[in-house]
Write an enzyme that holds these catalytic residues in place. Structure first.
Site, mmCIF file in Angstrom:
data_model
loop_
_atom_site.group_PDB
_atom_site.id
_atom_site.type_symbol
_atom_site.label_atom_id
_atom_site.label_comp_id
_atom_site.label_asym_id
_atom_site.label_seq_id
_atom_site.Cartn_x
_atom_site.Cartn_y
_atom_site.Cartn_z
ATOM 1 C CB THR A 1 -51.506 94.683 -54.943
ATOM 2 O OG1 THR A 1 -51.730 94.961 -53.557
ATOM 3 C CG2 THR A 1 -52.731 93.997 -55.523
ATOM 4 N NE ARG B 1 -50.289 98.131 -46.571
ATOM 5 C CZ ARG B 1 -49.130 98.472 -47.099
ATOM 6 N NH1 ARG B 1 -48.642 97.773 -48.098
ATOM 7 N NH2 ARG B 1 -48.457 99.507 -46.641
ATOM 8 C CG ASP C 1 -42.589 95.543 -53.621
ATOM 9 O OD1 ASP C 1 -42.627 96.785 -53.544
ATOM 10 O OD2 ASP C 1 -43.318 94.790 -52.956
ATOM 11 C CD GLN D 1 -44.785 101.493 -45.542
ATOM 12 O OE1 GLN D 1 -43.835 100.872 -45.994
ATOM 13 N NE2 GLN D 1 -46.035 101.132 -45.787
#
Length: 366
Positions: A58, A190, A212, A216
């Site tokens: 984002t 998302r 980026d 996870q």
């Protein structure tokens, strides 16, 4: 004989065409390598790190919006697909949770068939517009059911993305034919990052390279591929997730997991000369959550007012600050709302100044 030997030596001293071409190419390669080294030396490489759903992607979208880099048609189609998936899968998660938590539907006879219909959605099916529009009426109706609303209020007990409320509240617009995502839709959409994403921006005459990487656990081994040449690390934390469990194992507190990752990064000797800036993100969601949820229930050591945003933020900041082995310098930090363009614009201007001042020895300042 002497004359022939002299001519032979003279011919040897004069390079043939192939040799001249090879030397020319070699000089061109050397020149390009020198140019690349200079560009790399002046490029400010910023690595975005943090656990999953902390807001890294984002933030990168905001950099594009702030710097006037519009989204191409193919990207808009991909974001529309992501929005569709967030909406349908989000309601499917809510239906599943209402059943597992045994929360009754308010309008059982009316809502149950709709819930069955949404729950039957196959996640492997591509959600193009005609398919999505079939689910819109059912999802809109279910979202008004008090049972689904009560299930949503208990979302810390299961895995639900933050943005579903935004999308459900805007379903009248999103559920129209020929829907095109707005910037706010794009910021709220998302989709897990499963590769390394890089974007370059020239900001006030400086070349910034933002990297980026997925947050996870399965994606973190890729982080080490990006460490070379890093000038700054922006470490993002979802501050509103203090009472939620990790998606990967359903037992580790998300905030504790973020603290552990931060500990590994901030105390890494490889980053001794790298400016590390902490973003305690999702301030808007945190402010809303503490109205109804006490952080003291999850962290009994909290000694402030659990309804005070400043007290909660101070406590969260100290959790991360204590992980630093050396605290001789203050921890650069910002409280952010990644979906708020104005907020990120102001914050990044401050961050830019911090990064440049922290890199005086390696960055030429004008």
């Amino acid at each position: 004989m002497a004359t022939e030997e002299l001519l032979s030596c003279f011919r040897c001293a004069i390079p043939d065409d192939d040799e001249r071409d090879r030397r020319k190419r070699s000089r061109e390669i050397d020149k390009q390598l020198a140019k690349d080294r200079e560009v790399n030396r002046q490029t400010i490489k910023i690595l975005l790190l943090g656990s999953g759903e902390s807001g890294k992607s984002t933030f990168l979208k905001q950099m594009r919006i702030i710097n006037g880099r519009s989204f191409e048609n193919q990207e808009l189609k991909a974001f529309r697909q992501a929005v569709y998936e967030n909406v349908v899968r989000g309601m499917k998660v809510l239906v599943d949770a209402h059943r597992k938590l045994r929360i009754p539907l308010e309008r059982d006879e009316e809502s149950r068939p709709l819930a069955d219909f949404v729950f039957g959605f196959d996640n492997n099916i591509r959600l193009d517009e005609p398919v999505f529009l079939q689910y819109v009426p059912a999802i809109a109706q279910l979202w008004t059911d008090a049972g689904i609303q009560r299930t949503f209020d208990r979302r810390n007990e299961y895995q639900l993305i933050d943005s579903v409320k935004y999308f459900f509240d805007n379903l009248d617009r999103i559920g129209q034919a020929n829907y095109v995502p707005t910037n706010q839709d794009i910021l709220h959409s998302r989709k897990a990052t499963k590769c390394i994403v890089e974007h370059e921006f020239v900001i006030h005459g400086r070349l910034f390279l933002f990297v980026d990487v997925g947050g996870q656990r399965s994606q973190r081994q890729k982080w080490y591929q990006c460490f070379d040449g890093v000038r700054s690390i922006l470490f993002l934390v979802s501050s509103s997730e203090f009472d939620q469990l990790l998606y990967e194992d359903r037992k580790t507190n998300r905030l504790v997991e973020s603290c552990e990752i931060f500990n590994a990064i901030v105390n890494n000797k490889a980053f001794m000369k790298v400016s590390i800036i902490l973003f305690l993100n999702k301030t808007d969601l945190l402010a809303e959550k503490i109205k109804h949820v006490s952080i003291k229930d999850t962290f009994p050591q909290f000694a402030g007012d659990p309804r005070s945003l400043s007290d909660v933020q101070k406590f969260l900041l100290e959790m991360f600050n204590q992980r630093r082995a050396s605290r001789s310098k203050p921890l650069f930090h910002h409280f952010t709302t990644a979906v708020d363009t104005e907020n990120i614009n102001v914050v990044f201007n401050a961050v830019r100044d911090t990064i440049l001042h922290e890199n005086l020895n390696t960055v030429f300042l004008q």
